[in-house]
Enzyme design. Structure first.
Site, PDB file in Angstrom:
ATOM      1  N   ASP A 215       0.965  -1.262  -0.042  1.00  0.00           N
ATOM      2  CA  ASP A 215       0.091   0.150   0.038  1.00  0.00           C
ATOM      3  C   ASP A 215       0.920   1.360   0.015  1.00  0.00           C
ATOM      4  OD1 ASP A 215      -2.387   1.641   0.107  1.00  0.00           O
ATOM      5  OD2 ASP A 215      -2.383   1.650   2.217  1.00  0.00           O
ATOM      6  N   THR A 217      -0.173   4.877   1.274  1.00  0.00           N
ATOM      7  CA  THR A 217      -0.347   5.933   2.283  1.00  0.00           C
ATOM      8  C   THR A 217      -0.217   4.841   3.784  1.00  0.00           C
ATOM      9  OG1 THR A 217      -2.307   7.037   1.103  1.00  0.00           O
ATOM     10  CG2 THR A 217      -1.961   7.348   3.290  1.00  0.00           C
ATOM     11  N   ASP A 537      -2.350  -1.085   5.931  1.00  0.00           N
ATOM     12  CA  ASP A 537      -2.519  -0.548   7.083  1.00  0.00           C
ATOM     13  C   ASP A 537      -3.968  -0.355   7.401  1.00  0.00           C
ATOM     14  OD1 ASP A 537      -2.785   1.406   5.422  1.00  0.00           O
ATOM     15  OD2 ASP A 537      -1.941   3.058   6.803  1.00  0.00           O
TER      16      ASP A 537
END
Length: 964
Positions: A215, A217, A537
């Site tokens: 991912d 961000t 996350d």
């Protein structure tokens, strides 16, 4: 005013983190977005609902709400988010978890070794029984007597004990212990490297990872928005200037707009630890604007205290339609001031004025707006920045109050204050971590929900994409179009055409990430099955984390769903910790290989010695208790010593082993056989000639209950000491010569070696009859240590033998498929499976030697050519001086060549009158110091080399270790 929210409801509840307004619930359970994610995390839930429905009695009627909800759960209201029925059934029926890479290889190897050990033990017992029967009843003609039956039974029990001993030594029962110790030790040490391992097998699986889908961000970036560029007061600043650069009243107006037009729940707080970064609470974009205010050396909290939320006259909250947020303040004179922030293109189109460089307000035409878009907004967007326009509007005091419900009129004729470019900075350690992953043969892919321009810019900064790379960047919509057929079904063949070159997937949904990970794992495009790791996350990353071979969740910014679906939690949210996890995973693999190299050497020698000795002397030279002590050494102690070796950076200088890479490589096979030959030669020499070498009584052909002998005690002692020294050799499995390198970093290994030596001394000196030993003299001990130490010296001989000249060696594997990692991701090697450092050292030594000789010859040719054709001082040289470049350079008369033209006499005495002052060929610069080195003219370029017909060699650097 209503604020419509799509809330993800669960039986466990939902948290409203920010915002205000009235809520309309549009979906609950598996119909909500989060519910669909949970369906992907565990598709068996749908099957369980079906089973509940089938188990319901026919006479029991359900309410219409329950029936509709159940039907909705079965059918699904979103094809995009929910798995198909076939996929659900497949997951339900095949619930057996796939074995890890190392587990599968160890299972196969253990079965093979166990079969071989069982065969040897049965063969040993049969040979002993047959030999005893033949020698007793056929050769010695002893008739059968029932009274002698107990005596015969004792022999049979002895033979059986020998057979069981061979079996115990041959079967690697210490292998599971070594794996457990290595994994447990690695998991404990990984905690110090900020890796919390939730599933034990994920540790070694990560060592075989070939791809990481990450991912953006919070994983590759810091999730800390910051203003890095701005267009303010008529100037475009690529870097934020000093606050003194801007007009004071303009900065104050900008600060007021930022402070009141951001949610008051958003704030910048002091760091938790001294020297850390300030904490951002609330909306990250607004935190970036508040940080921009702090960079301008202004206190936004003072503005907020002056204008509390209760004093706001009107607030136009942000939504997806207006793409902006506005706050209206009422001034003391009855006028109003409205501050607006939002998407730069939309807000800029509503501006008719702009603040100039001097702080004055001037007209802002449509042409000016397009110019700002082309020269400011587009360059910011191309660098992956989020552009926000800040504007304001003054409403003069009048009898008629503005129509605040007419948004079209209110949100028009604005005055542009500033345009900022907000960046989510890349974590400073990420580019280096990605480079190390790529060097280790691991492909890193970015899967994000951001737009493709931002994703591509971040990928370039991280090193996922480099200039000139022929890789793909696409959005989720395009990805879905390419992997689905005309019926909307996903085809693996279509995925295989995309994923090998795909590096960035932007605007992706949770299903897109899940589909990509599943497609890579199930792909047959490469011979080697890919081992995929996924980092994330957010809740949306849950399905992909669950599907991946290894899932990494962020411990700080990660949600509970992501952590629950993961295998490893990064407690510091640092991407570089993944590199440490890879290193520990590969270290586990190598630790098991080291243990196998040591154990199989002991197995081969012990089994052959026991088998041969039993067949020749009707008794094993190594008694049962002694063999059990040897088994304890090579199982428990060796697993403890070799499985706790710390990892090194060299583990990241090779490709992943892959699923088909054997545990026992050709180099390891060479080491096993080489050391086994040495030990067998020493043992058999001592067994059959030891009594003459040490002038002692022979221990062969001893009676059934004979006392221990010095002869067999020496054989046992030498055998154990050879294993102890060979345990040091087993620390290196790739042909490294320095087997002691890093040994001081493993106190457990040193303690095990010293402890084993002490226990061996005690067993030999005071063990007595239970261990079949007698005390040895100091001289006998020194000879035993000498033979044991010879294993280290013999290890250097074995290392010097190139593996490639031993074609009969084969790796201990079933498959011969090559590790199909793209060649452009790692440095080329002769053999993808083999890492032979000794052979690499020999090759480098030969190359450097040849290069040194060649360059010395080239320099001598240059000197001779220069002297014969150029030098005006030939008469000053003696024949002896021509044989050495050093003599040529040390002549004081020849030192004038290094001088510039100004220091030379116009007509040197020894030079012909027509000689040029510099005594150099035409076209050669005489005053450039770069063209000279110790009296030799060095060619500065190929163009000038062509103008020197007398010098026809290519000058190379004198450094023989140069790689150019």
């Amino acid at each position: 005013m209503f604020l419509f929210l799509n809330v993800y409801l669960f039986p466990s509840g939902t948290h409203v983190m920010e915002g205000s307004g009235k809520m309309v619930v549009t979906a609950v359970g598996v119909s909500s977005q989060a519910g669909k994610i949970f369906v992907l995390l565990g598709a068996e839930d749908v099957e369980q609902k079906k089973e509940v429905k089938d188990m319901t009695p026919r006479n029991q009627k359900k309410s219409s709400g329950e029936e509709n909800l159940l039907n909705k759960q079965e059918e699904g209201d979103s094809v995009e988010m929910q798995p198909k029925a076939g996929e659900v059934e497949k997951k339900t029926h095949f619930t057996k978890k796939e074995k890890s890479v190392l587990q599968g290889k160890l299972t196969q190897l253990t079965v093979q070794i166990g079969k071989a050990g069982l065969f040897m033990s049965v063969l040993t017992v049969l040979i002993l029984i047959i030999r005893f029967a033949i020698s007793t009843f056929a050769v010695e003609k002893v008739p059968w007597n029932d009274a002698c039956a107990p005596f015969y039974v004792q022999f049979l029990v002895k033979f059986f004990i020998i057979g069981v001993t061979v079996l115990v030594v041959a079967v690697p029962e210490g292998l599971p212990l070594a794996v457990t110790i290595s994994l447990a030790y690695s998991v404990k040490k990984m905690m110090t490297d900020n890796n919390l391992v939730r599933h034990l097998d994920a540790c070694e699986t990560m060592g075989n990872a070939t791809a990481i889908c990450s991912d953006k961000t919070g994983t590759l970036t810091m999730n800390r928005m910051a203003v890095v560029q701005c267009y303010f007061a008529g100037h475009y600043h690529l870097k934020l200037p000093s606050p003194d650069f801007f007009p004071t009243h303009t900065v104050d107006l900008l600060l007021k707009g930022i402070a009141v037009n951001c949610a008051y729940t958003t704030k910048i707080m002091p760091p938790e630890k001294e020297g850390g970064l300030p904490r951002q609470a609330g909306n990250k974009t607004e935190c970036a604007l508040l940080g921009f205010a702090i960079d301008l050396h202004r206190d936004y909290e003072a503005i907020r205290r002056q204008f509390p939320e209760e004093s706001f006259y009107k607030v136009y909250t942000f939504n997806s339609v207006r793409k902006s947020m506005s706050t209206v303040l009422r001034n003391e004179d009855g006028s109003y001031t409205m501050f607006t922030k939002g998407a730069s293109e939309i807000v800029l189109n509503k501006c008719c004025k702009i603040v100039s460089s001097g702080g004055e307000v001037k007209a802002f035409r449509q042409v000016d707006s397009k110019a700002v878009v082309n020269s400011v907004i587009e360059p910011m967007a191309s660098e992956g920045l989020r552009t926000i326009c800040l504007a304001y509007k003054d409403f003069p005091a009048s009898a008629d109050e503005p129509d605040w419900d007419n948004e079209g009129q209110i949100l028009s004729d604005l005055t542009c204050l500033c345009i900022v470019g907000i960046e989510d900075p890349v974590r400073p350690e990420v580019p280096e971590a990605i480079r190390r992953c790529q060097r280790a043969g691991i492909t890193v892919r970015m899967v994000t929900g951001d737009n493709i321009s931002t994703a591509r810019a971040i990928a370039n900064k991280c090193g996922i994409l480099n200039p000139g790379d022929d890789f793909l960047c696409m959005e989720g919509k395009e990805f879905n179009q390419k992997i689905r057929n005309k019926h909307g079904e996903i085809e693996q063949k279509r995925i295989d055409e995309i994923w090998p070159k795909l590096r960035v997937l932007a605007r992706s949904s949770p299903t897109d990430k899940h589909t990509l990970v599943k497609g890579i794992i199930d792909s047959k495009a490469l011979d080697q099955r890919q081992v995929v790791a996924v980092t994330g996350d957010g809740t949306n990353d849950g399905p992909a984390l669950k599907k991946a071979d290894v899932g990494f969740a962020m411990g700080i910014a990660g949600t509970d769903v992501a952590k629950e679906a993961s295998d490893i939690i990064l407690t510091d949210d640092n991407f570089s910790s993944i590199v440490k996890a890879v290193k520990w995973g590969r270290n586990v693999y190598d630790a098991i290989s080291k243990f196998l190299q040591f154990q199989l050497t002991v197995n081969v020698v012990a089994v052959i010695v026991a088998f041969t000795g039993a067949c020749i002397t009707q008794d094993s030279p190594l008694k049962a208790v002694q063999m059990l002590w040897v088994n304890l050494i090579m199982d428990t102690f060796a697993s403890l010593a070799l499985a706790t070796e710390p990892p090194t950076d060299s583990l990241l200088l090779r490709k992943p082993y892959g699923r088909n890479k054997p545990l026992i490589s050709r180099t390891m096979t060479k080491n096993i056989l080489g050391h086994a030959i040495y030990q067998l030669v020493i043992i058999f020499t001592l067994l059959f000639t030891g009594e003459h070498m040490f002038d002692i009584d022979s221990g062969r052909d001893a009676p059934l209950h004979a006392p221990p002998s010095v002869h067999y005690t020496i054989v046992f002692n030498v055998f154990v000491l050879m294993q102890i020294f060979n345990e040091i050799n087993a620390r290196k499995i790739h042909g490294e010569r320095n087997v002691f390198k890093g040994v001081h970093k493993n106190p457990i290994f040193c303690g095990v070696i010293m402890g084993t030596v002490v226990v061996q001394i005690i067993i030999v000196q005071v063990g007595g009859k239970p261990f079949s030993c007698v005390p040895l003299s100091l001289e006998q001990w020194l000879w035993c240590v000498f033979y044991g130490f010879g294993s280290l010296l013999w290890g250097q001989v074995v290392t010097s033998v190139p593996t490639r000249i031993l074609p009969f060696l084969k790796s201990g594997r079933q498959d011969t498929q090559r590790d199909a990692i793209p060649d452009d991701q790692t440095e080329p090697q002769e053999d993808d499976f083999e890492i032979d450092h000794s052979e690499m050292e020999r090759k480098n030594s030969r190359v450097l030697s040849c290069r040194s000789v060649r360059r010395i010859k080239s320099q001598m040719q240059v000197v001779n050519s220069f002297r014969d054709n150029v030098c005006p001082f030939e008469s000053l040289e003696s024949p002896k001086s021509r044989s050495s470049i050093h003599n040529f350079q040390t002549h004081q008369e020849l030192g004038t060549i290094n001088e510039g033209p100004s220091s030379r006499s116009p007509n040197p005495p020894s030079a012909p009158p027509s000689s040029p002052p510099s005594a150099l060929p035409s076209g050669t610069p005489s005053t450039s110091p770069a063209g000279w080195a110790d009296g030799i003219a060095v060619d500065p370029g190929p163009a000038q080399a062509q103008r020197r017909p007398s010098v026809d060699v290519n000058l190379e650097p004198l450094d023989p270790f140069s790689t150019t």
